[in-house]
Design a protein around this motif. Structure first.
Motif, PDB file in Angstrom:
ATOM      1  N   MET A   1       0.838  -1.172   0.000  1.00 30.90           N
ATOM      2  CA  MET A   1       0.000   0.000   0.000  1.00 30.90           C
ATOM      3  C   MET A   1       0.892   1.247   0.000  1.00 30.90           C
ATOM      4  SD  MET A   1      -2.528   1.531   2.963  1.00 30.90           S
ATOM      5  CE  MET A   1      -3.163  -0.059   3.374  1.00 30.90           C
ATOM      6  N   LYS A   2       0.577   2.177  -0.878  1.00 32.13           N
ATOM      7  CA  LYS A   2       1.317   3.433  -0.928  1.00 32.13           C
ATOM      8  C   LYS A   2       0.917   4.322   0.251  1.00 32.13           C
ATOM      9  CE  LYS A   2      -0.035   3.647  -5.239  1.00 32.13           C
ATOM     10  NZ  LYS A   2      -0.407   2.260  -5.296  1.00 32.13           N
ATOM     11  N   ARG A   3       1.891   5.075   0.731  1.00 31.79           N
ATOM     12  CA  ARG A   3       1.667   6.007   1.829  1.00 31.79           C
ATOM     13  C   ARG A   3       1.580   7.408   1.235  1.00 31.79           C
ATOM     14  NH1 ARG A   3       3.292   5.758   7.550  1.00 31.79           N
ATOM     15  NH2 ARG A   3       4.160   3.730   7.067  1.00 31.79           N
ATOM     16  N   PHE A   4       0.569   8.167   1.613  1.00 32.31           N
ATOM     17  CA  PHE A   4       0.451   9.546   1.160  1.00 32.31           C
ATOM     18  C   PHE A   4       1.546  10.377   1.810  1.00 32.31           C
ATOM     19  CE2 PHE A   4      -1.353  13.857   1.149  1.00 32.31           C
ATOM     20  CZ  PHE A   4      -1.650  13.968  -0.191  1.00 32.31           C
ATOM     21  N   HIS A   5       2.068  11.359   1.073  1.00 32.22           N
ATOM     22  CA  HIS A   5       3.133  12.231   1.570  1.00 32.22           C
ATOM     23  C   HIS A   5       2.687  13.684   1.446  1.00 32.22           C
ATOM     24  CE1 HIS A   5       6.946  14.163   2.183  1.00 32.22           C
ATOM     25  NE2 HIS A   5       7.050  14.535   0.917  1.00 32.22           N
ATOM     26  N   LEU A   6       2.931  14.460   2.491  1.00 34.98           N
ATOM     27  CA  LEU A   6       2.637  15.890   2.481  1.00 34.98           C
ATOM     28  C   LEU A   6       3.815  16.608   3.119  1.00 34.98           C
ATOM     29  CD1 LEU A   6       0.744  18.344   2.106  1.00 34.98           C
ATOM     30  CD2 LEU A   6      -0.226  17.793   4.346  1.00 34.98           C
ATOM     31  N   ASN A   7       4.375  17.587   2.399  1.00 33.38           N
ATOM     32  CA  ASN A   7       5.487  18.377   2.907  1.00 33.38           C
ATOM     33  C   ASN A   7       5.034  19.824   3.005  1.00 33.38           C
ATOM     34  OD1 ASN A   7       8.047  20.203   1.854  1.00 33.38           O
ATOM     35  ND2 ASN A   7       8.574  18.721   3.424  1.00 33.38           N
ATOM     36  N   LEU A   8       5.152  20.397   4.213  1.00 30.19           N
ATOM     37  CA  LEU A   8       4.764  21.783   4.448  1.00 30.19           C
ATOM     38  C   LEU A   8       5.982  22.639   4.748  1.00 30.19           C
ATOM     39  CD1 LEU A   8       1.710  21.438   6.875  1.00 30.19           C
ATOM     40  CD2 LEU A   8       1.687  21.636   4.382  1.00 30.19           C
ATOM     41  N   LYS A   9       5.927  23.876   4.284  1.00 31.14           N
ATOM     42  CA  LYS A   9       6.893  24.904   4.667  1.00 31.14           C
ATOM     43  C   LYS A   9       6.246  25.684   5.799  1.00 31.14           C
ATOM     44  CE  LYS A   9       9.928  24.319   1.318  1.00 31.14           C
ATOM     45  NZ  LYS A   9      11.336  24.064   1.493  1.00 31.14           N
ATOM     46  N   SER A  16       5.718  24.490  15.160  1.00 26.70           N
ATOM     47  CA  SER A  16       4.973  23.535  14.334  1.00 26.70           C
ATOM     48  C   SER A  16       5.200  22.106  14.821  1.00 26.70           C
ATOM     49  CB  SER A  16       5.364  23.675  12.870  1.00 26.70           C
ATOM     50  OG  SER A  16       4.927  24.921  12.380  1.00 26.70           O
ATOM     51  N   ARG A  17       6.414  21.793  15.235  1.00 23.53           N
ATOM     52  CA  ARG A  17       6.704  20.454  15.776  1.00 23.53           C
ATOM     53  C   ARG A  17       5.816  20.167  16.981  1.00 23.53           C
ATOM     54  NH1 ARG A  17      12.401  18.514  18.547  1.00 23.53           N
ATOM     55  NH2 ARG A  17      11.619  16.559  19.334  1.00 23.53           N
ATOM     56  N   THR A  18       5.737  21.111  17.900  1.00 21.02           N
ATOM     57  CA  THR A  18       4.909  20.944  19.091  1.00 21.02           C
ATOM     58  C   THR A  18       3.444  20.775  18.713  1.00 21.02           C
ATOM     59  OG1 THR A  18       6.469  22.230  20.405  1.00 21.02           O
ATOM     60  CG2 THR A  18       4.215  22.032  21.265  1.00 21.02           C
ATOM     61  N   TYR A  19       2.969  21.630  17.810  1.00 21.24           N
ATOM     62  CA  TYR A  19       1.571  21.578  17.378  1.00 21.24           C
ATOM     63  C   TYR A  19       1.237  20.221  16.752  1.00 21.24           C
ATOM     64  CZ  TYR A  19      -2.612  22.460  14.651  1.00 21.24           C
ATOM     65  OH  TYR A  19      -3.867  22.369  14.102  1.00 21.24           O
ATOM     66  N   ASN A  46       3.172  10.055   5.334  1.00 19.97           N
ATOM     67  CA  ASN A  46       4.525  10.556   5.581  1.00 19.97           C
ATOM     68  C   ASN A  46       4.344  12.070   5.587  1.00 19.97           C
ATOM     69  OD1 ASN A  46       6.980  11.859   5.018  1.00 19.97           O
ATOM     70  ND2 ASN A  46       7.741  10.194   3.737  1.00 19.97           N
ATOM     71  N   PHE A  47       4.320  12.665   6.769  1.00 17.73           N
ATOM     72  CA  PHE A  47       4.054  14.090   6.927  1.00 17.73           C
ATOM     73  C   PHE A  47       5.333  14.776   7.368  1.00 17.73           C
ATOM     74  CE2 PHE A  47       2.883  17.770   9.474  1.00 17.73           C
ATOM     75  CZ  PHE A  47       1.949  18.389   8.667  1.00 17.73           C
ATOM     76  N   SER A  48       5.790  15.750   6.596  1.00 10.40           N
ATOM     77  CA  SER A  48       7.044  16.430   6.955  1.00 10.40           C
ATOM     78  C   SER A  48       6.872  17.944   6.917  1.00 10.40           C
ATOM     79  CB  SER A  48       8.178  15.999   6.026  1.00 10.40           C
ATOM     80  OG  SER A  48       7.883  16.297   4.677  1.00 10.40           O
ATOM     81  N   ILE A  49       7.696  18.592   7.743  1.00  8.91           N
ATOM     82  CA  ILE A  49       7.719  20.051   7.789  1.00  8.91           C
ATOM     83  C   ILE A  49       9.161  20.512   7.716  1.00  8.91           C
ATOM     84  CG2 ILE A  49       5.544  20.302   9.036  1.00  8.91           C
ATOM     85  CD1 ILE A  49       7.136  20.659  11.632  1.00  8.91           C
ATOM     86  N   GLU A  50       9.344  21.693   7.188  1.00 12.53           N
ATOM     87  CA  GLU A  50      10.668  22.311   7.135  1.00 12.53           C
ATOM     88  C   GLU A  50      10.504  23.819   7.085  1.00 12.53           C
ATOM     89  OE1 GLU A  50      12.433  21.957   2.883  1.00 12.53           O
ATOM     90  OE2 GLU A  50      11.403  20.087   3.302  1.00 12.53           O
ATOM     91  N   ASP A  54      10.456  31.735   2.334  1.00  9.40           N
ATOM     92  CA  ASP A  54       9.584  32.867   2.042  1.00  9.40           C
ATOM     93  C   ASP A  54       8.136  32.505   2.337  1.00  9.40           C
ATOM     94  OD1 ASP A  54       9.261  31.133  -0.103  1.00  9.40           O
ATOM     95  OD2 ASP A  54       9.941  32.539  -1.615  1.00  9.40           O
ATOM     96  N   GLN A  55       7.468  31.804   1.470  1.00 10.67           N
ATOM     97  CA  GLN A  55       6.059  31.495   1.615  1.00 10.67           C
ATOM     98  C   GLN A  55       5.836  30.205   2.409  1.00 10.67           C
ATOM     99  OE1 GLN A  55       4.358  31.743  -2.255  1.00 10.67           O
ATOM    100  NE2 GLN A  55       2.283  31.932  -1.493  1.00 10.67           N
ATOM    101  N   THR A  56       4.856  30.221   3.308  1.00 14.07           N
ATOM    102  CA  THR A  56       4.493  29.018   4.049  1.00 14.07           C
ATOM    103  C   THR A  56       3.380  28.286   3.306  1.00 14.07           C
ATOM    104  OG1 THR A  56       2.880  30.215   5.376  1.00 14.07           O
ATOM    105  CG2 THR A  56       5.113  30.023   6.278  1.00 14.07           C
ATOM    106  N   GLY A  57       3.148  27.034   3.684  1.00 10.36           N
ATOM    107  CA  GLY A  57       2.067  26.255   3.087  1.00 10.36           C
ATOM    108  C   GLY A  57       2.571  24.963   2.468  1.00 10.36           C
ATOM    109  N   ILE A  58       1.788  24.401   1.575  1.00  6.91           N
ATOM    110  CA  ILE A  58       2.133  23.124   0.953  1.00  6.91           C
ATOM    111  C   ILE A  58       3.297  23.306  -0.007  1.00  6.91           C
ATOM    112  CG2 ILE A  58       1.328  21.273  -0.569  1.00  6.91           C
ATOM    113  CD1 ILE A  58      -1.494  21.781   0.544  1.00  6.91           C
TER     114      ILE A  58
END
Length: 139
Positions: A1-9, A16-19, A46-50, A54-58
């Motif tokens: 099964m494939k895992r969905f991935h979302l990367n946010l700025k 954001s880590r705490t939230y 697979n949810f990642s943040i970095e 400049d712009q935040t979001g997806i």
């Protein structure tokens, strides 16, 4: 099964880590000064943040294959979708060794299709995409 991935700025990595740790009810699987990732089973993502420069979001979304056979099927679907694509191949990005292809949907949303085969100790580098194809910020 494939895992969905979302990367946010995000504007503040630690806030954001705490939230997200509280929202997901678990701590991240990977924590680096410039990258944080959760490998969740519910939802299967697979949810990642970095940090945003400049712009935040997806930054991008994607599908993470569990094996190379599943990856080949996903690559075929990217080709069938007939959007612009960049065949990156073997690469190191986001503290992982992976095989990747990229595309974008009709509205320009960047999609990554990949299989990760190991972790590494450095962030790696974003793909060098041609201007005429999908413009993407890696991981």
């Amino acid at each position: 099964m494939k895992r969905f991935h979302l990367n946010l700025k995000v504007s503040d990595l630690e806030k954001s880590r705490t939230y997200y740790a509280k929202l997901f009810g678990e701590q991240p699987a990977v924590v680096k000064p410039d990258y944080i990732k959760w490998m969740l089973d519910d939802p299967y993502i697979n949810f990642s943040i970095e940090p945003a420069s400049d712009q935040t979001g997806i930054a991008h979304v994607g599908l993470q294959a569990e094996n190379l056979e599943e990856l080949e099927t996903a690559y075929q679907r990217v080709q069938d979708a007939a959007g612009p694509r960049f065949e990156e191949g073997a690469t190191t990005c986001c503290y992982a060794s992976s095989e990747k292809n990229w595309t974008s949907d009709p509205d320009g949303l960047i999609w990554e299709v990949f299989h990760t085969d190991g972790q590494v100790t450095h962030y790696g580098k974003p793909p060098q995409l041609k201007q005429s194809e999908a413009s993407v910020s890696c991981c």
